[in-house]
Design a protein around this motif. Structure first.
Motif, PDB file in Angstrom:
ATOM      1  N   GLU A  36     -21.206  85.965 -76.105  1.00 25.81           N
ATOM      2  CA  GLU A  36     -21.620  85.427 -77.404  1.00 25.81           C
ATOM      3  C   GLU A  36     -22.283  86.519 -78.248  1.00 25.81           C
ATOM      4  N   GLY A  37     -23.115  87.337 -77.611  1.00 21.62           N
ATOM      5  CA  GLY A  37     -23.775  88.422 -78.335  1.00 21.62           C
ATOM      6  C   GLY A  37     -22.782  89.430 -78.881  1.00 21.62           C
ATOM      7  N   GLN A  38     -21.770  89.746 -78.107  1.00 23.73           N
ATOM      8  CA  GLN A  38     -20.750  90.692 -78.568  1.00 23.73           C
ATOM      9  C   GLN A  38     -19.965  90.122 -79.752  1.00 23.73           C
ATOM     10  N   GLN A  39     -19.730  88.823 -79.729  1.00 20.69           N
ATOM     11  CA  GLN A  39     -19.036  88.187 -80.854  1.00 20.69           C
ATOM     12  C   GLN A  39     -19.883  88.239 -82.125  1.00 20.69           C
ATOM     13  N   VAL A  40     -21.182  88.000 -81.969  1.00 18.37           N
ATOM     14  CA  VAL A  40     -22.088  88.077 -83.124  1.00 18.37           C
ATOM     15  C   VAL A  40     -22.113  89.505 -83.670  1.00 18.37           C
ATOM     16  N   GLU A  41     -22.159  90.473 -82.765  1.00 17.85           N
ATOM     17  CA  GLU A  41     -22.163  91.880 -83.184  1.00 17.85           C
ATOM     18  C   GLU A  41     -20.899  92.216 -83.975  1.00 17.85           C
ATOM     19  N   ALA A  56     -28.846  97.113 -83.578  1.00 17.85           N
ATOM     20  CA  ALA A  56     -29.884  96.287 -82.946  1.00 17.85           C
ATOM     21  C   ALA A  56     -29.249  95.208 -82.065  1.00 17.85           C
ATOM     22  N   LEU A  57     -28.141  94.647 -82.523  1.00 16.32           N
ATOM     23  CA  LEU A  57     -27.440  93.634 -81.727  1.00 16.32           C
ATOM     24  C   LEU A  57     -26.840  94.245 -80.462  1.00 16.32           C
ATOM     25  N   SER A  58     -26.314  95.457 -80.593  1.00 16.44           N
ATOM     26  CA  SER A  58     -25.736  96.138 -79.435  1.00 16.44           C
ATOM     27  C   SER A  58     -26.802  96.380 -78.364  1.00 16.44           C
ATOM     28  N   ILE A  59     -27.983  96.813 -78.800  1.00 17.55           N
ATOM     29  CA  ILE A  59     -29.091  97.042 -77.857  1.00 17.55           C
ATOM     30  C   ILE A  59     -29.522  95.724 -77.221  1.00 17.55           C
ATOM     31  N   LEU A  60     -29.557  94.666 -78.019  1.00 18.44           N
ATOM     32  CA  LEU A  60     -29.950  93.355 -77.503  1.00 18.44           C
ATOM     33  C   LEU A  60     -28.983  92.883 -76.417  1.00 18.44           C
ATOM     34  N   GLU A  84     -19.005  86.378 -95.671  1.00 14.98           N
ATOM     35  CA  GLU A  84     -18.944  86.847 -94.284  1.00 14.98           C
ATOM     36  C   GLU A  84     -20.347  86.979 -93.691  1.00 14.98           C
ATOM     37  N   TYR A  85     -21.292  87.399 -94.521  1.00 19.73           N
ATOM     38  CA  TYR A  85     -22.655  87.555 -94.002  1.00 19.73           C
ATOM     39  C   TYR A  85     -23.281  86.204 -93.672  1.00 19.73           C
ATOM     40  N   LEU A  86     -23.033  85.211 -94.498  1.00 23.39           N
ATOM     41  CA  LEU A  86     -23.559  83.874 -94.213  1.00 23.39           C
ATOM     42  C   LEU A  86     -22.956  83.316 -92.926  1.00 23.39           C
ATOM     43  N   ALA A  87     -21.680  83.634 -92.691  1.00 26.60           N
ATOM     44  CA  ALA A  87     -21.043  83.211 -91.436  1.00 26.60           C
ATOM     45  C   ALA A  87     -21.704  83.918 -90.252  1.00 26.60           C
ATOM     46  N   PHE A  88     -22.019  85.205 -90.438  1.00 28.69           N
ATOM     47  CA  PHE A  88     -22.736  85.934 -89.386  1.00 28.69           C
ATOM     48  C   PHE A  88     -24.079  85.274 -89.095  1.00 28.69           C
ATOM     49  N   ARG A  89     -24.807  84.904 -90.135  1.00 24.93           N
ATOM     50  CA  ARG A  89     -26.137  84.325 -89.939  1.00 24.93           C
ATOM     51  C   ARG A  89     -26.064  83.011 -89.163  1.00 24.93           C
ATOM     52  N   ASP A  90     -25.039  82.228 -89.428  1.00 25.55           N
ATOM     53  CA  ASP A  90     -24.869  80.978 -88.672  1.00 25.55           C
ATOM     54  C   ASP A  90     -24.692  81.273 -87.183  1.00 25.55           C
ATOM     55  N   SER A  91     -23.838  82.254 -86.887  1.00 27.57           N
ATOM     56  CA  SER A  91     -23.592  82.590 -85.479  1.00 27.57           C
ATOM     57  C   SER A  91     -24.834  83.217 -84.844  1.00 27.57           C
ATOM     58  N   TRP A  92     -25.569  84.015 -85.620  1.00 25.16           N
ATOM     59  CA  TRP A  92     -26.781  84.636 -85.087  1.00 25.16           C
ATOM     60  C   TRP A  92     -27.856  83.595 -84.775  1.00 25.16           C
ATOM     61  N   ASN A  93     -28.068  82.657 -85.679  1.00 28.11           N
ATOM     62  CA  ASN A  93     -29.095  81.636 -85.454  1.00 28.11           C
ATOM     63  C   ASN A  93     -28.796  80.825 -84.196  1.00 28.11           C
ATOM     64  N   SER A  94     -27.524  80.532 -83.976  1.00 28.65           N
ATOM     65  CA  SER A  94     -27.135  79.802 -82.766  1.00 28.65           C
ATOM     66  C   SER A  94     -27.403  80.647 -81.521  1.00 28.65           C
ATOM     67  N   PHE A  95     -27.071  81.925 -81.599  1.00 26.32           N
ATOM     68  CA  PHE A  95     -27.273  82.841 -80.471  1.00 26.32           C
ATOM     69  C   PHE A  95     -28.761  82.991 -80.149  1.00 26.32           C
ATOM     70  N   ALA A  96     -29.582  83.169 -81.184  1.00 26.66           N
ATOM     71  CA  ALA A  96     -31.027  83.327 -80.980  1.00 26.66           C
ATOM     72  C   ALA A  96     -31.627  82.079 -80.338  1.00 26.66           C
TER      73      ALA A  96
END
Length: 549
Positions: free
Chosen positions: A247-252, A223-227, A274-286
């Motif tokens: 930034e999106g590629q880094q989150v992916e 889903a991130l790749s498509i985004l 690691e997942y919580l770290a992903f969520r932090d980066s995703w929330n910033s990206f969104a």
């Protein structure tokens, strides 16, 4: 229906959507508008003795019977879900305490299934978890019986690890269901306590559903790749395009790393961290994407949000309350869509519609939207947000029905945009879908597909049976498949006849009972495949019953 008298803030606001109407237009509308009285028929509450409850109980019995059949064999886990081999210090294990705790867990699971069945129609969120509750019930019952006959604690511990995998997720899901009765909540709490105790006694520790977790993390990465691809196209002229793509590629890649940890069978704590770290980066990206108000990007964001919630459940993470930033963005999008519809709702279009009280209906709907905006702006609780949203849903039904007969493709597209915005808000607020939102056509097609698969598996078994039994079983499966096909045709017919759908659905249920009776006699190696297919079909039929009740 929503009452504006309870929200005085409305009286202080202008209806911006109607400012585009001139006084003469409003007078014209009032002259030819007439009031429509809307009648709604509420389904009577389910009583334990009515035919609907009997049907559901019969389906539940089939579901559990199939689940028992698939589990009544030696425990042979495989793949990522294979729990680590317990290194039990048997001298420290009190076998009697294990038996008692497992018996209590099994008894509570049985009581929970009964309790949830009672409230399934009153609490929409319960329905989708019933199958997993029955799996826990069946598996714990079998294990409780097995421990009475077999004292091999290593085998018992390994099999209990699988029950723990399933129960941890479904208990968390049930705890999030709004409106669940006190008895069910108490049973869930009791089972959680027994689960923790058994984990300590059998020295197993918590078990992740790694295969499902990997599937969900892979879907999220996709889903991130498509985004990211959508960003490259939709924001091609934006100065920050390359920055957002990077930034999106880094989150992916952070999500790919989570998947790698699962494949490498790393510890729960490592995966969670690691997942919580992903969520932090995703929330910033969104947060960086939302100000563009791009519908395609918003759809991509919603896909990621939905996947994120599934993974939170699988990792037993506490569910966040409503994300106010996300709700504010979606509410703003909804208001823009509504305003755009009002701007384009010309007098010529309105005159082409049947007589109705457009001003009253439009005023009420717009007021509910403004009320939700007020609720968001005042940072009120999730409960208040949900209450405000229910007013929108109620008034939207009347508003949508009133304007959907307009002879303008552009106007209809705008109504669809409003509907999509409302659905996005429902998802963001984690409100269960009402029964009438189930895609019946898609559900019945899935039933047809499953019946075809069932027929293929059954043929291998039936080749060993007598000709008369083979013919009668083939006929039963064929009748079920043909009835499902007829039901699909009825669903697609216009106008849709719910009475006819219910009649044909009842026929389909009866056909399935006959099929299930036949395949339950299978004792060859195809038994487990047949019963696993039966579990899927029975669950779909429960969904069908719920949608057509």
């Amino acid at each position: 229906m929503y009452s504006r008298s309870s929200h005085t803030t409305w009286n202080q606001k202008k209806r911006k959507g109607f400012l585009s109407f001139t006084p003469s237009r409003i007078i014209t509308l009032m002259i030819f508008g007439v009031t429509i009285t809307c009648f709604s028929i509420s389904a009577p509450a389910q009583s334990p003795n009515d035919s609907n409850s009997k049907l559901v109980n019969d389906l539940l019995r089939l579901l559990e019977k199939s689940e028992l059949a698939t589990r009544d064999r030696e425990y042979k886990p495989s793949g990522l879900d294979l729990p680590p081999t317990p290194q039990l210090n048997t001298s420290r294990v009190n076998i009697d305490e294990v038996k008692d705790t497992l018996e209590r867990f099994s008894a509570d699971s049985s009581a929970l299934a009964i309790s949830l069945n009672r409230v399934m129609y009153q609490v929409p969120g319960v329905r989708e978890y019933m199958a997993d509750v029955l799996k826990v019930r069946a598996r714990s019952s079998i294990l409780a019986d097995r421990i009475r006959r077999n004292s091999d604690l290593n085998l018992i511990a390994a099999e209990y690890g699988e029950i723990d995998q399933l129960w941890r997720v479904v208990s968390l899901q049930l705890e999030q269901v709004r409106g669940l009765d006190r008895n069910s909540k108490n049973l869930i709490a009791s089972m959680n306590e027994s689960d923790r105790k058994l984990g300590n006694l059998l020295q197993t520790g918590p078990q992740l559903k790694r295969t499902e977790l990997l599937r969900q993390t892979s879907a999220l990465a996709n889903a991130l790749s498509i985004l990211v691809q959508d960003i490259e196209i939709e924001l091609s002229r934006e100065p920050k395009r390359y920055e957002l793509v990077r930034e999106g590629q880094q989150v992916e890649q952070r999500m790919v790393q989570v998947s790698n940890l699962i494949i490498d069978r790393q510890s729960y704590d490592s995966i969670k961290r690691e997942y919580l770290a992903f969520r932090d980066s995703w929330n910033s990206f969104a947060t960086h994407l939302r100000p563009y108000h791009n519908r395609i990007l918003n759809r991509g964001i919603q896909r990621v949000v939905q996947q994120d919630r599934s993974i939170q459940e699988l990792l037993w993470l506490p569910q966040d309350g409503a994300n106010l930033q996300e709700i504010a963005h979606l509410t703003e999008s909804l208001k823009r869509d509504v305003d755009e519809f009002y701007r384009r709702a010309t007098l010529r279009l309105l005159i082409s519609l049947p007589p109705a009280n457009y001003i009253s209906t439009s005023d009420e709907f717009y007021g509910t939207v403004e009320n939700l905006i007020d609720t968001v702006n005042h940072n009120e609780s999730t409960s208040d947000l949900i209450t405000s949203f229910t007013y929108i849903e109620q008034s939207w039904k009347d508003f949508s029905a009133l304007f959907h007969s307009v002879e303008s493709p552009a106007a209809l597209q705008l109504l669809d945009k409003v509907d999509n915005s409302i659905n996005a808000l429902r998802i963001a607020l984690r409100i269960e879908q009402p029964s009438d939102s189930i895609d019946l056509a898609k559900l019945v097609v899935s039933l047809e597909t499953q019946s075809t698969q069932l027929s293929i598996i059954a043929e291998q078994w039936l080749s060993t049976e007598s000709p008369s039994f083979r013919r009668s079983t083939q006929a039963a499966i064929r009748d079920f498949s043909e009835t499902a096909h007829e039901l699909h045709r009825i669903i697609l017919a216009q106008p849709v006849s719910m009475a006819l759908i219910r009649t044909k659905s009842s026929e389909l249920f009866e056909r399935w009972f006959k099929v299930h009776e036949k395949i339950s006699r299978c004792e060859t190696r195809e038994k487990y495949q047949l019963q696993e297919a039966a579990v899927r079909i029975t669950q779909m039929l429960m969904d069908l019953r719920y949608a057509t009740k």
